[in-house]
Design a protein around this motif. Structure first.
Motif, PDB file in Angstrom:
ATOM      1  N   GLY A   8       0.847  -1.198   0.000  1.00 34.36           N
ATOM      2  CA  GLY A   8       0.000   0.000   0.000  1.00 34.36           C
ATOM      3  C   GLY A   8       0.880   1.245   0.000  1.00 34.36           C
ATOM      4  O   GLY A   8       0.489   2.306   0.492  1.00 34.36           O
ATOM      5  N   GLY A   9       2.064   1.112  -0.589  1.00 37.98           N
ATOM      6  CA  GLY A   9       3.088   2.160  -0.502  1.00 37.98           C
ATOM      7  C   GLY A   9       2.795   3.398  -1.328  1.00 37.98           C
ATOM      8  O   GLY A   9       3.507   4.402  -1.199  1.00 37.98           O
ATOM      9  N   ALA A  10       1.750   3.356  -2.178  1.00 38.64           N
ATOM     10  CA  ALA A  10       1.358   4.571  -2.890  1.00 38.64           C
ATOM     11  C   ALA A  10       0.146   5.217  -2.213  1.00 38.64           C
ATOM     12  O   ALA A  10      -0.365   6.230  -2.702  1.00 38.64           O
ATOM     13  CB  ALA A  10       1.044   4.268  -4.354  1.00 38.64           C
ATOM     14  N   GLY A  11      -0.297   4.645  -1.114  1.00 36.88           N
ATOM     15  CA  GLY A  11      -1.441   5.202  -0.390  1.00 36.88           C
ATOM     16  C   GLY A  11      -1.001   6.348   0.513  1.00 36.88           C
ATOM     17  O   GLY A  11       0.170   6.748   0.521  1.00 36.88           O
ATOM     18  N   PHE A  12      -1.944   6.854   1.260  1.00 40.05           N
ATOM     19  CA  PHE A  12      -1.679   8.008   2.133  1.00 40.05           C
ATOM     20  C   PHE A  12      -0.592   7.697   3.159  1.00 40.05           C
ATOM     21  O   PHE A  12       0.470   8.325   3.190  1.00 40.05           O
ATOM     22  CB  PHE A  12      -2.997   8.418   2.806  1.00 40.05           C
ATOM     23  N   SER A  15       2.815   6.019   1.478  1.00 38.46           N
ATOM     24  CA  SER A  15       3.722   6.914   0.743  1.00 38.46           C
ATOM     25  C   SER A  15       4.409   7.884   1.697  1.00 38.46           C
ATOM     26  O   SER A  15       5.602   8.171   1.545  1.00 38.46           O
ATOM     27  CB  SER A  15       2.965   7.673  -0.350  1.00 38.46           C
ATOM     28  N   ASN A  16       3.680   8.385   2.686  1.00 40.44           N
ATOM     29  CA  ASN A  16       4.324   9.296   3.640  1.00 40.44           C
ATOM     30  C   ASN A  16       5.409   8.576   4.432  1.00 40.44           C
ATOM     31  O   ASN A  16       6.484   9.144   4.686  1.00 40.44           O
ATOM     32  CB  ASN A  16       3.284   9.927   4.569  1.00 40.44           C
ATOM     33  N   PRO A  46       5.223  10.133  -8.556  1.00 41.19           N
ATOM     34  CA  PRO A  46       6.396  10.997  -8.747  1.00 41.19           C
ATOM     35  C   PRO A  46       7.103  11.335  -7.437  1.00 41.19           C
ATOM     36  O   PRO A  46       8.325  11.459  -7.401  1.00 41.19           O
ATOM     37  CB  PRO A  46       5.790  12.274  -9.374  1.00 41.19           C
ATOM     38  N   ARG A  47       6.342  11.469  -6.350  1.00 37.08           N
ATOM     39  CA  ARG A  47       6.967  11.746  -5.040  1.00 37.08           C
ATOM     40  C   ARG A  47       7.848  10.582  -4.615  1.00 37.08           C
ATOM     41  O   ARG A  47       8.945  10.759  -4.096  1.00 37.08           O
ATOM     42  CB  ARG A  47       5.906  11.933  -3.952  1.00 37.08           C
ATOM     43  N   LEU A  48       7.346   9.377  -4.824  1.00 37.05           N
ATOM     44  CA  LEU A  48       8.126   8.190  -4.435  1.00 37.05           C
ATOM     45  C   LEU A  48       9.419   8.138  -5.241  1.00 37.05           C
ATOM     46  O   LEU A  48      10.504   7.905  -4.702  1.00 37.05           O
ATOM     47  CB  LEU A  48       7.308   6.910  -4.662  1.00 37.05           C
ATOM     48  N   GLU A  49       9.269   8.390  -6.535  1.00 37.45           N
ATOM     49  CA  GLU A  49      10.447   8.320  -7.416  1.00 37.45           C
ATOM     50  C   GLU A  49      11.497   9.347  -6.998  1.00 37.45           C
ATOM     51  O   GLU A  49      12.684   9.041  -6.886  1.00 37.45           O
ATOM     52  CB  GLU A  49      10.020   8.540  -8.867  1.00 37.45           C
TER      53      GLU A  49
END
Ligand SMILES: NC(=O)c1ccc[n+]([C@@H]2O[C@H](COP(=O)([O-])OP(=O)(O)OC[C@H]3O[C@@H](n4cnc5c(N)ncnc54)[C@H](O)[C@@H]3O)[C@@H](O)[C@H]2O)c1
Length: 363
Positions: A8-12, A15-16, A46-49
């Motif tokens: 769920g690493g692109a979730g709220f 990702s934070n 894009p934030r993760l990248e």
């Protein structure tokens, strides 16, 4: 070296966590796995990248998507269908398979690698009916928990881990409690170290808030884009209360857990803002009005939705007894940070969440 998988690493929350931990620990390898089921989660890619987090498009319902990963040292399980309304229409499969089968598949991966598991559970594991029957006091802007209660594990400070677990709790809550039980067995019998964080409402920037999940962001979005709202249930006056925890405070706690896993292994703790950091909807409206300068129409529906509770405050005394971590950001700060995020990225957010242009144009 730490090799951390965040499902769920692109979730709220995911990702934070991924971005903050990558920033604080440049030597850690961090992977974010997500199937992008949640509307708006693609905005986080894009934030993760940029943070150097590797994104893996995968589904926790598929064991192969998890087992295809090279050896990991820790796993934070943040994937979920997190809506309390999910499944009420009879379509239960996605919820159960993501939240429960997904947790099982994560545990199997952790077992393969001897990885430490941090499980993001929820206050929704506590059953609904006894919470609806709690003795309340009615203050001008909110309900308060009364000092005298007939049920153990509840006080004006909130609900503790002693609260009885018998009775229905929504399908969402049931899948999370069932996952907690699985984790207990994997710890005891299969050598998977794990900590369970039972979170109240978590809030902050990058939450794709909607009416049934992410209520504080939903409220701020409605004010910013000048969309109407409704106080639903408990008399329709907006006196229902939730505690809220800034996602950055949660990051601070999870980091401590990753850095001292022996101390946390086997613990199940309530995690939340508590009475100090809580708001009623009516109070939230006041802050949203002040921050946005906008006043929106707020309807009133007195009938309470199934599964809803009038007050939830996390009593974190157990957690505070184990660690010096404390929530540091106030409720007002949480809303101010959400407001700033919406203001700086309003077009992409409106498009991703399918929010119409504001009635009458923006101010
Ligand atoms: N946000 C809160 O207030 C709150 C409170 C208590 C507990 N939690 C828990 O924290 C965790 C994170 O919640 P959140 O607020 O970040 O929710 P979220 O919806 O923002 O994030 C969940 C992510 O999981 C992904 N996902 C859904 N199904 C998937 C699947 N089958 N395979 C892979 N990925 C999948 C979604 O695309 C999304 O990006 C959840 O486990 C939730 O139960 C959240």
């Amino acid at each position: 070296m730490e090799r951390l998988l965040i499902t769920g690493g692109a979730g709220f929350v995911g990702s934070n966590l991924a971005i903050s931990l990558a920033d604080r620990h440049p030597d850690w390898e961090i992977l974010a796995l997500d199937n992008l089921y949640r509307r708006g989660s693609e905005l986080n890619l894009p934030r993760l990248e940029q943070a150097g987090v590797e994104f893996v498009r995968g589904d926790v319902r598929e064991p192969g998507d998890l087992l295809a990963q090279a050896e990991i040292t820790a796993l934070i399980e943040c994937s979920a269908e997190p809506s309390v309304m999910s499944g009420v229409d009879g379509d239960t499969g996605y919820l159960v398979h993501t939240n429960l089968t997904g947790a099982y598949n994560c545990l199997e991966l952790a077992r393969r690698d001897g990885a430490f598991v941090v499980f993001l559970s929820t206050s929704r594991v506590y059953p609904v009916a006894p919470q609806v029957e709690l003795a309340l006091e009615e203050a001008p802007t909110r309900f308060e928990l009364a000092a005298e209660q007939t049920i153990p594990g509840v006080s004006p400070a909130g609900i503790s881990e002693q609260f009885p677990l018998e009775g229905p709790r929504t399908l969402y809550g049931a899948t999370k409690l069932a996952a907690e039980l699985l984790i207990e067995e994997y710890r005891a019998g299969l050598g998977v170290p794990a900590v369970i964080d039972r979170c109240g409402v978590i809030a902050g920037p990058w939450q794709m808030g909607k009416v049934d999940q992410g209520v504080f962001t939903h409220w701020m979005l409605a004010h910013h884009f000048r969309r109407p709202l409704s106080y639903i249930g408990f008399g329709g006056e907006g006196k229902q209360v939730r505690d809220l925890l800034h996602v950055d405070d949660l990051v601070d706690l999870v980091e401590r857990q990753l850095l001292d896993r022996d101390a946390w292994d086997g613990r199940t703790v309530n995690v939340g803002g508590g009475r100090e950091c809580s708001l009623s909807l009516a109070e939230t409206t006041e802050i949203c009005r002040r921050l946005t300068g906008n006043q929106v129409a707020i309807g009133s529906v007195s009938e309470t939705r199934a599964g809803d509770v009038p007050v939830y405050l996390s009593d974190c005394a157990k957690l505070f007894g184990l660690d010096e971590w404390r929530p540091r950001r106030s409720a007002e700060q949480v809303l101010a940070d959400i407001h700033e995020w919406i203001t700086t990225d309003e077009d992409r957010i409106a498009e991703a969440l399918n929010i119409d242009a504001p009635a009458g144009g923006r101010e």
